[in-house]
Design a protein around this motif. Structure first.
Motif, short mmCIF file in Angstrom:
data_model
loop_
_atom_site.label_atom_id
_atom_site.label_comp_id
_atom_site.label_asym_id
_atom_site.label_seq_id
_atom_site.Cartn_x
_atom_site.Cartn_y
_atom_site.Cartn_z
N THR A 67 0.85 -1.19 0.00
CA THR A 67 0.00 0.00 0.00
C THR A 67 0.88 1.24 0.00
O THR A 67 2.09 1.16 0.26
N ALA A 68 0.26 2.39 -0.26
CA ALA A 68 1.03 3.63 -0.27
C ALA A 68 1.69 3.88 1.08
O ALA A 68 2.86 4.26 1.16
N ASP A 69 0.96 3.62 2.18
CA ASP A 69 1.52 3.86 3.51
C ASP A 69 2.67 2.90 3.80
O ASP A 69 3.69 3.30 4.39
N ALA A 70 2.51 1.64 3.39
CA ALA A 70 3.57 0.65 3.66
C ALA A 70 4.83 0.99 2.88
O ALA A 70 5.95 0.87 3.40
N GLU A 74 5.75 3.99 1.82
CA GLU A 74 6.32 5.20 2.41
C GLU A 74 7.10 4.87 3.67
O GLU A 74 8.21 5.35 3.89
N ALA A 75 6.51 4.02 4.52
CA ALA A 75 7.14 3.70 5.81
C ALA A 75 8.37 2.82 5.65
O ALA A 75 9.36 3.01 6.36
N SER A 130 13.04 6.02 5.64
CA SER A 130 13.05 4.67 6.23
C SER A 130 14.47 4.18 6.42
O SER A 130 15.40 4.58 5.72
N SER A 165 8.17 8.80 -2.82
CA SER A 165 8.68 8.52 -1.48
C SER A 165 10.20 8.47 -1.44
O SER A 165 10.80 8.65 -0.39
#
Length: 1003
Positions: free
Chosen positions: A155-158, A160-161, A167, A305
């Motif tokens: 996902t976009a959040d995963a 990015e993180a 990161s 990202s």
């Protein structure tokens, strides 16, 4: 997460002097076992090592290719330095023993520090300081370092993180590839590929392109990542493929899928042993995600990202939101199975994705087989871009759009992905020169020969894109795999398999001999890559090969950001097509209009249509008048456009581009131009997210018919010429000052003790320099007004500046020397400027007096009107201080009388003026760049015989008294103070009358 994990975390982040290293080590081990890293007890082990001195040392924790060293308390610098030396020995020894890239972690449970090894020395690449409740931060940070988890949903959040620029995984990879590049940057192949990369991006992006090693390294990491993901998308396991095969696209070649992954600018990594180790590690890290169900949005997220926001802004790299691409494709393509579609600036491939999905949906409805669908879509949907990173992303996006099920269908034939790296605009306007005697001729120009070698291909071979590309790949691979100096291999089997006609074989054999010679000389590099990508744009530009539909979002590169050579070419090409606005409008022009016309001229057949996303200025601003005419001069040999009604998107929130946008539609209608209508479709509404899907956006947006308000001539109001922007007193600390206490000895009359006033907004290198202090003659210390100092009908809160200016303006160096205090301050400031300035060549005086911005304020007039350069609302006030200067952030003009000043302040402060001017502004977050756009409104000069003018002046004087009654709180932000004063005035009868009269006067 399990309770035990929380308990362990609580013990780790609670500093307790009674805890031993062994207890912390046990908790670190237990935390890693309990966290969702998919580890078993056997994955962690105590490893005993023999040092060179013969003593026996133990690694506290080893997980995969990570060594963890635990200490009781790392807050002591001495303890931490000793631990780093110890950890470096462990990491180096394990790397030597295994041949893998090892990393190290130091921790005391609360502080976590990640290192990689460079020339046998540890270098820190990431750190984490924990507090209670930070358990998720630690899990994500450790997972990025350990890279043991599998099946993560991308996902976009995963992304990015776990892969983004902050990161731990990215920081490790970025540091490693940077070190590899620095050690090998002088290798001929690395130099060649970096040079060609820079040459392409300079052409594409002008002065916004930062030709830096950092950007090349970032692009290398991004492209390598995208190519690895391309394998995973198709169900391949990149961690099991050799690095050379991985970045060379060998598995794709074996599968009969060409043009996705191939040798390019960024495969220099696998030419180096440590680079191959890096690619294996990167593959393992990316393999944590399950890419099999990924959508195309992920590639945009991956790009954004990794490449920081400031870098993307400088490069102008903002990709089209999904919802907009979807609806533009739907509006532009009426017959997907028969219309050939080109996006000549395809970026990451968003428009291609939706064009492909539209084609295959129609093909399935028509009962076409999978093989027919794939063959058809690759002939009908084509992409092109000059940015090598964008092209890589677009090729992977193309695969995603086709879909994995179709790609693995046993009935499909070979696939050639038709996304090409090429100069769509053809700046040199020399495409026809490449065709001679029925051949395409490409110069292998690497500046190593007085007369460049030529690679020739018979024109007829280009008609079949798949066959031509496969031929080029065969030639390049055979030249590269042959032993240098050996006999030239026969091409008979290639000719027979690809059905190359007899009459063309001699030309191809000559080109192959040249490629073999270049290989023998160490110069083959990526000429095959160049040939395949350069040939297709040239072929598409030939009249018989032009497409039916153009779609996309052309580059919005501003004229002021182009290189000098690009500006000359842009002006020449624009003038020849009637697009050059010139004069004061020249710097407002951008590349989008010329690109749109040039793309129609080169690639769109007569009668073909287009739907292009352009800046909103294209539909209503002066400098696009030539574009909207539909007539484009002799250079296009009668090419004309019949425009239809555009879409006005400026009222959609939140904004999805750095400038307001529109969509322009039309048909190539040679000899039958039709200017762009004033009727338009006006879009309004608030999106749930800037990159929402059309299903969501269609619910949130409203589309209504309307008319555009177009500007007639630049600066309708005669006041435009009178207003100038204040100068930028920068570096801030050299000019902005505050009083400082004097010593017990005092200072002479007529002098002022001052010191630099610092600002949190100062930039490097200035913010790191010490401020200035001294005693300066009082006549050179003046009040200054900037954008924060002005409120509706009121100026307050001036600051102090020290300036080398007398009554009539800036002083000469000889005149400055006559005033010892100023002379001393000025000399120190000049020295710091010369030591730390950029390479623009300006002196400090030239800097603060740029375009005479300071000199034109002297002698200081009796009355000035000022208004803010930017903001959500116009604010204006009178300045009557004869010593005050106006700084950057304000526009100013002198006026004849106080009554005229009141008249102007009334018009500028009226809420309706902001409403009327807002559509004329560009925007960042919102329409807030006021500048001189307000003077495009028909604001008349003050006429003391006009009763409406006189009444507005009277009302302005009354509003000034109301504003003066407001008690300004110095602790309140200036924008909030403006709002309170504005609301106070609007609630009065005078405020309501002002708005009504101004509306009648200028609407």
């Amino acid at each position: 997460m399990p309770t035990s994990l929380h308990d362990t975390f609580s013990r780790l982040v609670t500093r307790d002097n009674r805890r031993t290293e062994a207890e912390i080590q046990a908790d670190v081990r237990q935390f890693i076992l309990d966290a969702p890293f998919e580890l078993e007890e056997d994955d962690l082990s105590l490893v005993q090592l023999e040092s060179q001195l013969g003593d026996r040392r133990r690694i506290d924790v080893e997980v995969g290719a990570t060594v963890i060293e635990v200490k009781r308390d790392l807050r002591s610098e001495r303890v931490r330095r000793d631990a780093e030396v110890q950890l470096a020995g462990y990491v180096g020894l394990r790397a030597d023993q295994t041949g893998l890239r090892y990393v190290g972690i130091l921790t005391d449970g609360t502080g976590w520090y990640c290192y990689h090894l460079v020339d046998q020395e540890l270098r820190q690449v990431s750190d984490l300081s924990l507090e209670a409740g930070d358990i998720e931060r630690l899990v994500v940070w450790l997972e990025g370092v350990l890279a043991t988890t599998h099946g993560l949903v991308p996902t976009a959040d995963a992304i990015e993180a776990r892969l983004g620029s902050t990161s731990s995984a990215y920081l490790l990879d970025r540091a490693t590839i940077s070190a590899i590049y620095q050690r090998n940057r002088h290798e001929p192949s690395v130099i060649m590929k970096r040079t060609l990369w820079a040459r392409l991006l300079t052409s594409a992006l002008g002065t916004q392109f930062d030709d830096s090693d950092d950007l090349f390294i970032e692009h290398t990491l991004l492209v390598n990542s995208a190519e690895i993901i391309a394998h995973a998308v198709l169900g391949l396991h990149p961690e099991t493929i050799t690095p050379v095969a991985l970045l060379g696209g060998e598995r794709f070649d074996e599968s009969g899928i060409y043009g996705v992954v191939e040798p390019d600018f960024f495969d220099w990594v696998v030419e180096i042993e440590e680079g191959r180790v890096f690619v294996r590690t990167l593959s393992r890290r990316l393999a944590r995600f399950d890419w099999s169900a990924v959508e195309q949005d992920v590639l945009k997220v991956l790009y954004e990202s990794i490449i920081g926001a400031e870098t993307r802004k400088r490069l102008g790299e903002y990709y089209t939101p999904d919802w907009l691409a979807h609806i533009v494709i739907e509006a532009s393509i009426s017959e997907p199975l028969t219309q050939r579609v080109l996006d000549a600036a395809c970026g990451s491939g968003t428009f291609l994705f939706h064009a492909i999905r539209r084609y295959v949906a129609a093909a399935e409805d028509a009962g076409m087989t999978v093989s027919e669908q794939i063959n058809g879509v690759t002939r009908h949907v084509i992409g092109m871009d000059l940015h090598p990173v964008a092209v890589t992303l677009a090729r992977v996006t193309y695969l995603l759009a086709i879909g994995r099920d179709r790609l693995i269908n046993p009935e499909r034939s070979t696939i050639q992905i038709p996304v090409y790296l090429g100069d769509s605009l053809q700046w040199q306007e020399q495409s026809r020169d490449l065709w001679s005697a029925g051949n395409l001729t490409i110069h292998a120009d690497d500046n190593r020969e007085l007369v460049p070698s030529e690679l020739r291909f018979p024109d007829a071979l280009l008609d079949d894109a798949a066959r031509f590309d496969e031929l080029v790949n065969e030639l390049a691979n055979r030249a590269a795999n042959r032993r240098p100096g050996s006999a030239i291999p026969s091409l008979n089997s290639v000719f027979q398999r690809l059905a190359v006609p007899q009459q063309h074989r001699a030309v191809v054999e000559g080109t192959f001999r040249t490629m073999c010679r270049l290989h023998d000389e160490g110069r083959d590099h990526i000429w095959g890559y160049y040939v395949r990508n350069l040939a297709r744009p040239m072929w598409l530009a030939r009249e018989a090969n032009r497409v039916d539909v153009l779609v996309g979002n052309p580059p919005w590169l501003a004229y002021r950001n182009m290189t000098d050579d690009m500006q000359l070419a842009f002006r020449r090409m624009s003038e020849a097509r009637g697009l050059w606005a010139g004069g004061e409008l020249a710097t407002q022009q951008d590349l989008a209009g010329l690109f749109a016309v040039r793309a129609c001229e080169l690639y769109l057949r007569n009668g073909g249509s287009f739907g292009l996303v352009l800046p909103n200025t294209a539909i209503d601003r002066d400098h696009y008048a030539g574009f909207r005419s539909g007539r484009f001069g002799d250079a296009t040999v009668g090419m004309a456009i019949a425009f239809s009604s555009p879409w006005d998107l400026r009222r959609i929130r939140p904004h999805f581009f750095p400038r307001a946008s529109s969509v322009v539609f039309g048909v190539r209608a040679d000899g039958r131009p039709r200017s762009m209508p004033e009727e338009a479709e006006i879009w309004t509404g608030r999106l749930p997210a800037p990159n929402a899907h059309w299903e969501q956006a269609s619910i949130a947006l409203v589309r209504t018919g309307g008319r555009l308000r177009r500007n007639g001539t630049l600066s309708r109001s005669p006041y435009a010429a009178a207003f100038s922007q204040g100068p930028n007193f920068s570096p801030h600390f050299m000019f902005n000052v505050e009083h400082q206490p004097t010593t017990t000895l005092g200072i002479p009359a007529g002098r002022t003790a001052i010191r630099s006033c610092r600002s949190i907004h100062e930039k490097r290198p200035w913010r790191s320099l010490d401020g200035l202090s001294g005693v300066v003659e009082s006549e050179f210390v003046r009040p200054s007004y900037n954008g924060d100092s002005v409120f509706p009908y009121r100026a307050a809160g001036s600051t102090l500046v020290v300036l080398p200016c007398g009554r009539n303006g800036p002083l000469s160096e000889d005149q400055i020397e006559l005033s010892p205090g100023l002379h001393q301050w000025w000399n120190r400031a000049k020295a710091l400027w010369e030591e730390n300035k950029s390479t623009d060549g300006m002196s400090l005086m030239q800097r603060i007096n740029y375009q005479s911005g300071l000199a034109k304020q002297f002698p200081i007039p009796e009355i000035k009107v000022v208004y803010n350069r930017a903001g959500m609302h116009l604010v204006a006030a009178k300045i009557t201080d004869r010593r005050a200067v106006i700084a950057n952030g304000l526009y100013w003009a002198s006026v004849r009388t106080g009554t005229e000043a009141d008249f102007l302040c009334t018009i500028l402060n009226a809420p309706v003026t902001t409403d009327l001017a807002r559509p004329l502004m560009s925007y960042g977050k919102d329409e807030r760049d006021i500048h001189k756009h307000v003077w495009e409104l028909p604001i008349p000069p003050f006429d003391e015989t006009n009763p409406v003018h006189v009444r507005l002046a009277e009302l302005g004087a009354a509003a000034e008294q109301i504003a003066a009654s407001f008690a300004i709180d110095p602790n309140l932000h200036f924008a909030a103070t403006r709002r309170h004063i504005r609301q106070l005035i609007e609630a009065t009868p005078e405020g309501r009358e002002i708005n009504d009269l101004v509306y009648e006067l200028i609407s």
